[in-house]
Design a protein around this motif. Sequence first.
Motif, short mmCIF file in Angstrom:
data_model
loop_
_atom_site.label_atom_id
_atom_site.label_comp_id
_atom_site.label_asym_id
_atom_site.label_seq_id
_atom_site.Cartn_x
_atom_site.Cartn_y
_atom_site.Cartn_z
N GLY A 41 0.82 -1.21 0.00
CA GLY A 41 0.00 0.00 0.00
C GLY A 41 0.85 1.26 0.00
N ASP A 42 0.23 2.34 0.42
CA ASP A 42 0.86 3.66 0.38
C ASP A 42 1.58 3.98 1.69
N ARG A 43 1.46 3.10 2.66
CA ARG A 43 2.11 3.29 3.96
C ARG A 43 2.89 2.04 4.30
N PRO A 44 3.94 2.18 5.11
CA PRO A 44 4.71 0.98 5.45
C PRO A 44 3.87 -0.04 6.22
N ALA A 77 9.09 0.12 11.39
CA ALA A 77 10.15 0.69 12.22
C ALA A 77 11.43 0.89 11.41
N GLU A 78 11.63 0.06 10.40
CA GLU A 78 12.88 0.11 9.64
C GLU A 78 12.74 0.80 8.30
N LEU A 79 11.54 0.74 7.71
CA LEU A 79 11.37 1.21 6.34
C LEU A 79 10.15 2.11 6.22
N ASP A 80 10.32 3.24 5.53
CA ASP A 80 9.16 4.03 5.14
C ASP A 80 8.77 3.61 3.72
N GLN A 81 7.60 4.04 3.28
CA GLN A 81 7.06 3.48 2.04
C GLN A 81 6.02 4.41 1.46
N LEU A 82 5.98 4.51 0.15
CA LEU A 82 4.86 5.17 -0.53
C LEU A 82 4.66 4.57 -1.91
N ARG A 83 3.44 4.76 -2.39
CA ARG A 83 3.09 4.36 -3.75
C ARG A 83 3.29 5.57 -4.64
N PHE A 84 4.20 5.51 -5.57
CA PHE A 84 4.47 6.64 -6.45
C PHE A 84 3.40 6.64 -7.54
N ARG A 85 2.44 7.57 -7.39
CA ARG A 85 1.28 7.61 -8.27
C ARG A 85 1.43 8.67 -9.34
N VAL A 102 -0.42 3.68 -15.98
CA VAL A 102 0.15 2.45 -16.53
C VAL A 102 0.96 1.68 -15.49
N ILE A 103 1.74 2.41 -14.72
CA ILE A 103 2.62 1.72 -13.76
C ILE A 103 2.79 2.57 -12.51
N GLU A 104 2.66 1.91 -11.37
CA GLU A 104 2.94 2.55 -10.08
C GLU A 104 4.04 1.75 -9.41
N GLU A 105 5.05 2.47 -8.91
CA GLU A 105 6.11 1.78 -8.17
C GLU A 105 5.95 2.07 -6.69
N VAL A 106 6.17 1.07 -5.87
CA VAL A 106 6.18 1.27 -4.43
C VAL A 106 7.63 1.54 -4.03
N VAL A 107 7.83 2.70 -3.41
CA VAL A 107 9.16 3.23 -3.10
C VAL A 107 9.41 3.07 -1.60
N PHE A 108 10.64 2.75 -1.27
CA PHE A 108 10.98 2.51 0.14
C PHE A 108 12.17 3.36 0.57
N LEU A 109 12.17 3.67 1.86
CA LEU A 109 13.31 4.34 2.49
C LEU A 109 13.78 3.49 3.66
N HIS A 110 15.06 3.10 3.64
CA HIS A 110 15.67 2.45 4.81
C HIS A 110 16.02 3.56 5.78
N ARG A 111 15.22 3.62 6.87
CA ARG A 111 15.27 4.81 7.73
C ARG A 111 16.65 5.04 8.35
N LEU A 124 6.85 12.86 -5.15
CA LEU A 124 8.26 13.24 -5.10
C LEU A 124 8.54 14.12 -3.88
N GLN A 125 7.60 15.01 -3.58
CA GLN A 125 7.76 15.87 -2.40
C GLN A 125 7.88 15.03 -1.13
N ARG A 126 7.04 14.00 -1.05
CA ARG A 126 7.12 13.13 0.14
C ARG A 126 8.49 12.46 0.22
N ILE A 127 8.98 12.00 -0.93
CA ILE A 127 10.30 11.34 -0.95
C ILE A 127 11.38 12.33 -0.52
N MET A 128 11.32 13.56 -1.07
CA MET A 128 12.34 14.54 -0.71
C MET A 128 12.27 14.87 0.78
N GLY A 129 11.05 14.82 1.33
CA GLY A 129 10.88 15.06 2.76
C GLY A 129 11.57 14.01 3.63
#
Length: 248
Positions: A126-129, A135-143, A147-156, A213-218
């Motif tokens: 989903g759009d949240r981890p 606790a270890e990874l943040d997550q969002l669905r890049f919408r 055609v294609i959505e990628e789920v993006v992760f951050l190793h905190r 992208l703003q969320r990722i940059m945040g």
Amino acid sequence: MNVAAPLYEPINTLKPVAPGLWIVDGPIVRMAALGGSAPFPTRMTVARLADGGLWCHSPVAPDAALFAAIDALGPVRHLVSPNKLHYAHVAAWKRRYPDAVAWASPGVRERAAHQKIHVSFDADLGDRPEPAWAAELDQLRFRGSRVIEEVVFLHRASATLILADLIENFEAARLGTAMRWIARLGGVLDPDGKAPLDMRLTFRDRATARACLQRIMGWQPQRVILAHGRCYLDNAGAELRRAFRWLA
Ligand SMILES: [Fe+2]
């Protein structure tokens, strides 16, 4: 320039990126292109969760040595398909680790069925981890693409962004002639890696994509792991602004 070093040797070997975080450079895969097929490199990411379990992003084609190295690291708990193009080897890992949860990206179940590749996915990203790794990874669905959505992760802990195809950064010297042309036309040649042109063109809802992208940059990532080509291990903020300038 010929193909001097197409692979990121050694392949199928755990390479530490930060405490609790590894990459594995996988074998070459082939992509249908120009009436034939073009070879290109792939990479997976492994994170160790607080309970010792392993979270495996975009698993590469495994071999016995890789499985042995993984087993020495900890129990495999999660197999993650980050987008519908990255799922081909999830089934092989699920066979080896039947208790692991195979996580589906948006549209991957349909694509796998269409490609007649059987993968028994257990749950959907989903759009949240997920609580299992929040606790270890943040997550969002890049919408923003229909055609294609990628789920993006951050190793905190290491501020490492983990991408599959939202940035590809192929080094010309590692590509054959056909793939080098495809990468040039797609705008995905090192050092100016980004999403390939055909993917960028599907982002019709640019406001939504910009918000993602703003969320990722945040998250203020410090480095970026890619599934294809040279990772950006420094200046992540500047590299992200460069790579996503097509959204500006
Ligand atoms: Fe990919």
